[in-house]
Structure formats: C-alpha cells, structure tokens
Write a protein that holds these residues in place. Structure first.
Motif, mmCIF file in Angstrom:
data_model
loop_
_atom_site.group_PDB
_atom_site.id
_atom_site.type_symbol
_atom_site.label_atom_id
_atom_site.label_comp_id
_atom_site.label_asym_id
_atom_site.label_seq_id
_atom_site.Cartn_x
_atom_site.Cartn_y
_atom_site.Cartn_z
ATOM 1 N N ASN A 656 0.863 -1.184 0.000
ATOM 2 C CA ASN A 656 0.000 0.000 0.000
ATOM 3 C C ASN A 656 0.898 1.232 0.000
ATOM 4 O O ASN A 656 1.805 1.335 0.839
ATOM 5 C CB ASN A 656 -0.877 0.051 1.257
ATOM 6 C CG ASN A 656 -1.918 -1.036 1.286
ATOM 7 O OD1 ASN A 656 -2.315 -1.561 0.249
ATOM 8 N ND2 ASN A 656 -2.369 -1.390 2.485
ATOM 9 N N GLY A 658 1.084 5.621 -0.238
ATOM 10 C CA GLY A 658 0.420 6.915 -0.240
ATOM 11 C C GLY A 658 1.193 7.942 -1.017
ATOM 12 O O GLY A 658 0.808 9.116 -1.077
ATOM 13 N N ARG A 678 -2.745 5.250 -3.308
ATOM 14 C CA ARG A 678 -3.743 6.258 -2.938
ATOM 15 C C ARG A 678 -3.438 7.537 -3.720
ATOM 16 O O ARG A 678 -2.671 8.387 -3.265
ATOM 17 C CB ARG A 678 -3.687 6.510 -1.433
ATOM 18 C CG ARG A 678 -3.962 5.262 -0.594
ATOM 19 C CD ARG A 678 -3.922 5.606 0.901
ATOM 20 N NE ARG A 678 -4.184 4.442 1.744
ATOM 21 C CZ ARG A 678 -3.237 3.642 2.245
ATOM 22 N NH1 ARG A 678 -1.955 3.899 1.968
ATOM 23 N NH2 ARG A 678 -3.552 2.612 2.992
ATOM 24 N N ARG A 714 -5.918 3.387 -7.178
ATOM 25 C CA ARG A 714 -7.273 3.756 -6.780
ATOM 26 C C ARG A 714 -7.531 5.178 -7.247
ATOM 27 O O ARG A 714 -6.735 6.079 -6.974
ATOM 28 C CB ARG A 714 -7.424 3.672 -5.255
ATOM 29 C CG ARG A 714 -8.836 3.981 -4.776
ATOM 30 C CD ARG A 714 -8.961 3.827 -3.273
ATOM 31 N NE ARG A 714 -8.205 4.831 -2.548
ATOM 32 C CZ ARG A 714 -8.034 4.840 -1.223
ATOM 33 N NH1 ARG A 714 -8.538 3.849 -0.501
ATOM 34 N NH2 ARG A 714 -7.342 5.784 -0.623
ATOM 35 N N ASP A 717 -9.982 9.481 -4.155
ATOM 36 C CA ASP A 717 -10.881 9.136 -3.051
ATOM 37 C C ASP A 717 -10.828 10.255 -2.023
ATOM 38 O O ASP A 717 -10.057 10.197 -1.057
ATOM 39 C CB ASP A 717 -10.467 7.803 -2.427
ATOM 40 C CG ASP A 717 -11.456 7.339 -1.359
ATOM 41 O OD1 ASP A 717 -12.578 7.876 -1.310
ATOM 42 O OD2 ASP A 717 -11.108 6.437 -0.580
#
Length: 944
Positions: A656, A658, A678, A714, A717
C-alpha cells in the motif's frame, strides 16, 4: 439536572401566611421521601437570609448548605396557591417550587425558571391552572436558547467570497450541534443577501436544532465584504439574534478588524465609546437569587441604565435591573461579568456595580486561586478507575509491533499564569521572544529529522509560527488586558476551533498540530521545561502526543507509544508507523493512572496494552519476542521469494502506498507490486486540480520503479475525512456516509477523466489495474467504467483490468451481480468493518471494538471471494487486516488471492504465509466463521 413530573405537583393549596406555606411544602417533601422533618428549618433559615421569591408570582424555597444533611434524595415539589400567599417581602406568591437538593442542582432549576418566566402572562396561567398537566407544561417548557458566542465567531477566514464564508459559518453551526444537514442544503441553494455596510446575510429554518447566529469575517476585508452573518431559526426564538444583527448594522467600524471580544461587545449592543468594565464573580454558588437581587438593587440606584453580560457566554447583554434576566445569565464562580453603560456618569455607575460584585453582593467571598483563574468554567470530573494489572486493555492499533518496557508517563507540567496584565507592550514583547524561541527549537528538530517523515510535518509547525494573523489576534487580545499567555492561547484555541469546523475527523486531528505549536510557545512563556525521559529503554505513555513530541524521541531508547487520546490517522500515529515503533492509541483516561516505572506490554498488532504483566504472561511474551526477532531476520533475507504455502498455494503480497516516491522502497522490501496507490496525495499536494502533465509525471515514478510489476491505482478518493481546498463541499452530518469516493468523482467527470487519461497514457503496455473506491452497486461501476472504455479508444490504450474496492456492505452483498463485469475486487477492510459494525474506527470509546475479524465482516469477505472465483476474478485485501498475523491464515483460508500491506510489513506477511498450509488455513477460516464475536474469533485462533 432535577426533573419535574406531574406527581410532584399539588394543586389548590391554601395557607394563611408564608410560614404556613413553607410548612406545607416541607411536609410534601417529607411525604415524598425526599427529606427528614429537620429540612423545614433549612427552608426557614434560607428565607431569613433573603427572600426566595423569583418574581411573577413564583418562589423557589430551598434549604441552606448546612441543611443538605437532611436531604434523603434530590427532588422537587410544586405547590399551587390559587388565592395567593403574601410573602415576607410583601410579594404575592401563587406557586412554590420547593427544592431538596444534595448539591447545587437547584441552580439549574432556577436558571431554567428565569427563562420560562420571560413569557408575559405566564404567572397568571400558573395561578389559574386547573390540572397538573397544564401547570407542568408551563413550568417544563424548554425555551430555545439562542446561541451566539465565541464559538460561533470565525474571524479572518481565508476566503474571498460570500458563499464560501457562508458555508464555513454553517459548518461551524453544524459542528456545534445547532443545525443538521437540511440546513446546509438550504444554504447551498441560496445566495447571501447584502444587508449594508459590507455585511451579508444567509438565513435558513430547515434542520435547526437550536437558534444560532454565526459570524464569519474574511482575512482580507473591503467595503464590499466585511463579513457574513449566518442565521439559523425562525419566530420569537430568533428575536435576540435579530437584535444582535441590528446592533452590528448600527456600528460605524469594520467588524473584520475587530477582535473576538470586541465583536461580541458590538453584538451585545455595546457602542465603541461605551464605558465597560470586567469583573470576576467570586460568589461560591455563582449568581443565584440572593446575590442577584443585591446586584439588581445596586443597579437601580444608578443614574444610567446598566447592561450586563458574561464574557465566557453568548453575546446577549441583559438589563442589570431585571432580576430574572440577571439570574438567567447562569454566572458561576470564576466567570467574568462585563458591565457597560453609555452617557454622562457612565464610569461612576459602572464602577459602583463592579465594586458591589467584587465585595460579594452580600455574601462572604474568597479570592480565586490560580487553578480557578484558568478553569472557571470546568465541570467536576468523576474519579478515574485505575487500569487492571496483568489484563489486556483493548484500544486502537496505530502502529504494528510488540514491545515491553517500563512506562515513562509524560504528564505535561501545569502551566500556571495570570489571565490579565496591565502592561500590553511588555506582554507583546514577551510573546515575540517566546515565538522566536519556539521557532529556533523547531528548526533544530527539523535538522534532526532531515530525510524522515517528521521533517515536513515540523516544517508545517514552523510555518504556523509565522502566521501574521495568529500573531495579530494574540496582540489584539493582549491590548484588551490579557496576559501574553492568555492572549496567545485564546488566539490558538480560536484558530484551532475554526479549523475543526471546516471539515471532519482528519482535519480535527490536524488542529491538534496547531495546539501542539501553541503549547510550545506557552511553555516558553511560563518558563517550564518539558519532562525528560529516562536514560534506559521505556514505553512512552501520554494523554496525547504532538508531532514534535514524536520527532524528539530517541528511537534507541523508546520501545513503543501509548496514548489516552488520538486516532489511527493522527500525525503522531503516522510518525510512529514511519519510525517502526509499536503504538496503541485511544486507551482512555484510565491510562494516566499508571505510574512511571510500571512495566507495560504494547501490542500494536492486536491493538492492546497489558500493564504490569504477570510472570506467566511475561514468559510467553519473551518467547514471542524471541520468535518475532528471528522471524523478522529470516523474513528479510527471503523477502524476494514468492509467498507460497507449505502445500504449494501461491498468493501475491503487494504494498500500500500513499506516495509514488516510496515505490522503490516497496520493491526493495520484496513487494510483488503495488496493491493500492492512494492517488489523492497528488491532488492534496496542489492548490488546484493537477493537470495531465503533473499527474503523468507522478505516475511515471511508480511505473518506472516497478519495472513491470503490477500497479493498482485507486482513483481519487476524497470527501468525508479528506477534503480538497479547491473542491469545496457542504458540511455533512455524517460525511463518511455522504459525498465521497466515486460518487463524488462522478459529479466532476472532467477531473476523473484527466486522472484516467494520465494513468492510461503513462502505463502504456505496463500492467495497470484501475480501482474505483466506494462503489455501492453495479450502476456506479458502469458509469465509471464507461469513462475508462471511452478514453481507451481515444488514446488507443491497451486493455487494463478495472475493479472496485469492496468497502461498503452493499457491494459485498451484491458481489454476484458485480463479479461478471469487474476484473477484480480489492477489499478495504478498514471501511468495510466500520460500516458493517456501525463503529467509527476513530471513535475514542468504541474504536477498539472495530475489529475486522468480526464474524459479520468475515462473512462479507467470504461472499465476495465466492462470487469472484465463480467468475474467474481475483480478490485482494488492502486494509489493515491484511497484515494482522491472526487474520492472515483466516483470509488465506477464505480464498483471498492478494495481500496489500504497508511496505514495512511485506517481508513478515510473506514469511507468515510460507509457514501456513492452505488446508489448515481453510479449517481456521471455518472456525472463525462459526463464532459470535470478534473476541471469540481471536480467542479461538489463539488456542488453535
């Protein structure tokens, strides 16, 4: 607070005189089991001190403090005398509200009654009532108290148009609980109206829970925009607020240049040339009936009308000659009364009333202690139960890891300071020196943190100290008579509250940064040093931690962090994860009952702590720590090997991210790709939506570093807890259930289109997987997928996988309808858990119960996997549950194909999977699904 019921009322009473009426009231209290017979003497003693007649035919007899020993239980008895009783002060009384209170609860009833009695003719209605329900309705009517105080003022807001200021003001009212979402929706549909003098008004009545007036002023005012007034409510309840608006319209000065105290004064009707004086109330029980009556008598002796208001209260001034209104202020010991008058002789009149208040208004008073100076409005707190020893205490897992060491309980020193000072120039100079000193301290910390995650956060702190508006707000308060300490902290608190009102939990936690900066300067002003940790290894225990606290940590000694407050998204938690320190937050007030030196276990994996572990637990813990250390070493060596179970089942373990800058680090740690990028970090780093070239450059960093490994991106968001300055949204009552994720992106398709175009163009033939967040059903997916298909044709891009993030229960339940059309699912267990269990994972009391291993969450994961596999689709996990050692075998057994975790955890997750057999994992998954609670699941897994 005391409550009144129909059983407490007796109608049609008769008494020859006031003593006989009191005796009857005493008998009623005794018959109701509230008092002993001796309480009647307390009622008589109180009348000997001063009449308890409130006015308008009502008296409120109650005992003296000495008579409280004769109160068996708190209660009220109401006696109606239709013919009336002449009291000892010649007042005519028709209703006795007789109170037996074990503390000062009668003061709340008294304040309530003063508001009830404001309605003309009510006393006559009470006297003529023929049934209990009518009288009860008259006395129990809860008047709508308009709110317009320091909390509803938003000064120097960085906004330049009336609509933005109006929505900011409305957001503040919602954060204070005065309005609900329909109010915001009403404002969005209207334009502010000019009311003169550069002031604009917005007004709505929908969704109002309490009449209120918020005032927002711009950072840069001009004659066309001096401020926006946001009025909530209608009818007579808003009359005081309308009067306050009228007061502003009669002022010749710009409200945007006023301090909070000056603006409150103008709202209260005080002219710029009015004579005012602030005086502290010293009476032990506040401004109750007896001292209030003395105040009114002194005010009536003056040649000019005097106004009175609470500095700590709203902006409503009352006539100092009205007993009911003076009592209705509800002033308590330590609060500040503001006296004002205008005209010839005003100074003498104001001074006379101030002197009477200072002398106690007929009561013996004592000076305020330093503690009272700063906490005059605080309410008493209940004793806090200590933590149980050798017992796991659940809280919020903020950073993974396991540690045990003696606690160092960092109790912030009490910063004692005077609230006022009479040398403003010297106070301003003191504040300047303290700010300069704090700036130097931050610069030193930034140098120490160079290259780490703390550096940028501390740089923001340093920038906060340069804020001229913050300085000016403090200087303005100081020039009004505040000390440097009080002026600075009031400016900090006001600015932090304004930030908290602009968005939701994430920004509320960022407001803590501002208070962190404020405390640093305040400590410098008070000449107080922060506590020094021990030289040996320790667990840092604190009420809360600011980023600068974490940045100062000596990572060679500190083994873990535990806080009473905070959430998993706070900067302190983010930095703890960056430093690789296990951290548990949100333990609660009881944490601070720990003594320094007490051994504490910090389990950042399970989100719990264990104070003073026993010998057996310590033995198991040491064994676990040794195993963990060996596992970490072996995991690092094998980080680039595939994650295959002992029986040959292989899954992907991705990272993951960021920020694309961290992609090389993820690859070096053995990640099989990026399972969640992200992308909002790009949007949040710019003052306007990033263009195509900017986004392509960012995505290129990730694709280049991955060198052929897959990237799951993604789409934007934001919304909810992640707002964008250039994409203003109305305040929502529950933004986590509001306009966010894909539903927000579809309202601005041009922004989503630019992002998709950048991803498709930069990916080229490299493996790209596009994932849409917060999809609730097939219709939303189709709308977003259609945009991808159109862009692929336009730019002749190769086919890419397009999937959805399963984080809403509806999408898990509808997985069978989604699976035929999507290419993959990625389960966001953080949001899926909080939506399934209806628990905000940042909630200070409930967050520990927001556990992704709850059987309800596991069943939704099972449904998703089954639907996906029936159609040949793969399923990933991208929430924190994917790196939980207890959850990994369960997720593997449920059929999850990919684990996406923080890059630090990639080697350990791979190692964990290599030690498992798929057949055993399936058995554990079935065992977990059969349990009733998350605790049961964890207990069974621990014993398996």
């Amino acid at each position: 607070m005391l409550t009144l019921t129909a059983d407490d009322i007796r109608l049609g009473c008769r008494a020859a005189n006031w003593r006989e009426a009191l005796a009857l009231a005493g008998e009623e209290l005794e018959a109701a089991g509230r008092t002993t017979p001796e309480y009647l003497q307390g009622l008589l003693d109180r009348e000997a001190q001063s009449s308890t007649v409130l006015g308008n035919g009502i008296a409120i007899p109650h005992g003296t403090p000495e008579s409280r020993e004769h109160v068996r239980s708190t209660g009220i008895r109401v006696l109606q005398f239709p013919d009336g009783v002449t009291w000892h002060d010649d007042a005519r009384v028709h209703v006795l509200v007789t109170i037996a209170a074990q503390s000062d609860e009668h003061l709340d009833i008294l304040r309530h009654l003063t508001r009830v009695l404001d309605k003309p003719g009510l006393a006559q209605q009470l006297a003529e009532a023929t049934d209990r329900d009518t009288l009860l309705a008259c006395l129990s009517r809860t008047p709508a108290t308009p709110k317009c105080d320091r909390d509803t003022l938003l000064l120097k807001v960085p906004a330049s148009d009336t609509r933005e200021l109006a929505l900011t003001a409305a957001a503040r009212l919602q954060s204070l609980g005065c309005v609900e979402p329909p109010f915001i929706a009403s404002l969005v549909a209207q334009s502010p109206q000019a009311v003169g003098r550069g002031l604009w008004l917005v007004h709505a009545t929908d969704g109002v829970t309490q009449p209120a007036l918020a005032v927002a002023t711009p950072a840069k005012a001009d004659s066309a925009l001096d401020g926006v007034l946001c009025l909530a409510g209608q009818g007579e309840d808003t009359q005081p607020l309308l009067e306050q608006i009228d007061h502003l319209l009669t002022q010749p000065e710009s409200i945007a240049r006023l301090s909070a105290d000056e603006l409150l004064a103008r709202l209260a009707g005080e002219q710029a040339n009015a004579v005012t004086r602030q005086v502290r109330l010293l009476n032990a029980h506040g401004l109750h009936a007896r001292p209030a009556k003395q105040l009114v008598q002194v005010a009536r002796q003056q040649s000019l009308p005097l106004q009175l208001r609470l500095l700590e209260g709203d902006a409503q001034a009352v006539s100092a000659t009205s007993l009911t209104r003076v009592i209705g202020l509800g002033a308590r010991r330590g609060q500040t009364l503001v006296i004002s008058a205008a005209g010839e002789g005003a100074q003498a009149a104001v001074d006379a009333l101030a002197q009477a208040i200072e002398s106690g208004l007929g009561e013996a008073v004592t000076p305020l202690r330093a503690h009272d100076e700063r906490k005059a409005t605080d309410t008493p707190t209940q004793p806090v139960e200590p933590l149980e020893t050798d017992t796991p205490i659940k809280a919020v897992a903020a950073s993974p890891g396991l540690a045990v060491a003696p606690a160092f309980v960092m109790r912030l020193p009490e910063l004692t300071y005077a609230a006022t000072a009479n040398d403003p120039d010297n106070q301003c100079e003191r504040l300047n020196r303290a700010i300069d000193e704090a700036f130097g301290q931050l610069e030193a910390l930034i140098r120490q943190a160079e290259g780490g995650e703390a550096g940028p956060i501390l740089a923001v702190h340093a920038e906060m100290l340069r804020d001229d508006d913050l300085h000016q707000a403090a200087f303005d308060i100081i020039r009004e008579g505040a000390s440097a300490e009080a002026g600075w902290w009031q400016a900090i608190d006001t600015a932090a509250k304004a930030q908290e009102a602009l968005a939701d939990r994430l920004l509320a936690e960022r407001a803590a940064d501002l208070r962190d900066v404020g405390r640093r300067v305040l400590a410098n002003l008070c000449g107080v040093a922060m506590p020094t940790p021990p030289d040996e290894a320790y667990i840092l225990v604190a009420d809360d931690l600011g980023p600068s606290d974490v940045a100062r940590l000596d990572t060679q000694r500190v083994r873990g962090l535990v806080t009473a407050k905070g959430g998993a998204t706070a900067h302190s938690a983010i930095l703890a994860r960056a430093l690789g320190l296990p951290a548990v937050v949100g333990v609660g007030e009881r944490l601070l009952t720990l003594d320094s030196g007490t051994d504490v276990v910090v389990d950042g994996e399970r989100g719990c702590i264990v104070p003073a572990p026993g010998a057996e637990r310590r033995r198991r813990l040491n064994q676990r720590l040794e195993q963990l250390e060996q596992l970490q070493a072996r995991a690092h060596e094998a980080r680039h090997e595939p994650a295959s179970t002992v029986d040959g089942h292989q899954v992907e373990v991705c990272a993951n991210l960021g920020n694309t800058a961290h992609t090389p680090e993820a690859v070096e740690r053995g990640a099989d790709g990026v399972g969640l990028l992200r992308t909002e970090f790009i949007f949040m780093a710019h003052s306007e939506a990033p263009d195509l070239a900017t986004q392509r450059a960012e995505y290129a960093k990730a694709f280049d570093a991955l060198d052929g490994l897959p990237l799951v991106a993604r789409t934007l968001d934001v919304g909810g807890d992640k707002p964008l300055d250039y994409w203003p949204l109305p305040e929502e009552d529950n933004p986590f259930l509001g306009l966010r994720g894909i539903r927000l992106s579809l309202t601005r398709p041009e922004i989503l289109e630019t992002q998709l175009r950048a991803l498709l163009t930069e990916a080229g033939s490299r493996p790209l997987r596009i994932m849409f967040p917060m999809v609730k059903d097939l219709a939303e997916f189709r709308a977003a997928k259609a945009l991808v298909d159109r862009l692929r044709e336009e730019i002749d891009a190769p086919d890419v996988q397009v999937g959805v993030m399963i984080e809403i229960p509806s999408s898990a339940l509808l997985a069978p309808t989604l699976a035929p059309e999507v290419d993959f699912f990625s389960i966001g267990t953080n949001d899926l858990t909080q939506y399934t269990l209806a628990i905000d994972r940042g909630h200070p009391q409930l967050s520990a119960e927001s556990d992704g291993l709850h059987p309800a969450v596991l069943r939704l994961i099972q449904m998703t996997v089954q639907a996906a596999h029936e159609h040949g689709r793969w399923v990933g996990i991208c929430g924190e549950l994917g790196s939980d050692p207890q959850a990994i075998p369960v997720l593997l057994g449920l059929g999850v194909d990919e684990f996406s975790v923080t890059s630090r955890r990639v080697p350990l997750v791979k190692a964990c999977i290599r030690n498992l057999a798929l057949s055993d994992a399936k058995s554990l998954a079935q065992l977990a699904l059969q349990q009733a609670t998350a605790s049961d699941v964890r207990d069974k897994l621990e014993g398996a």
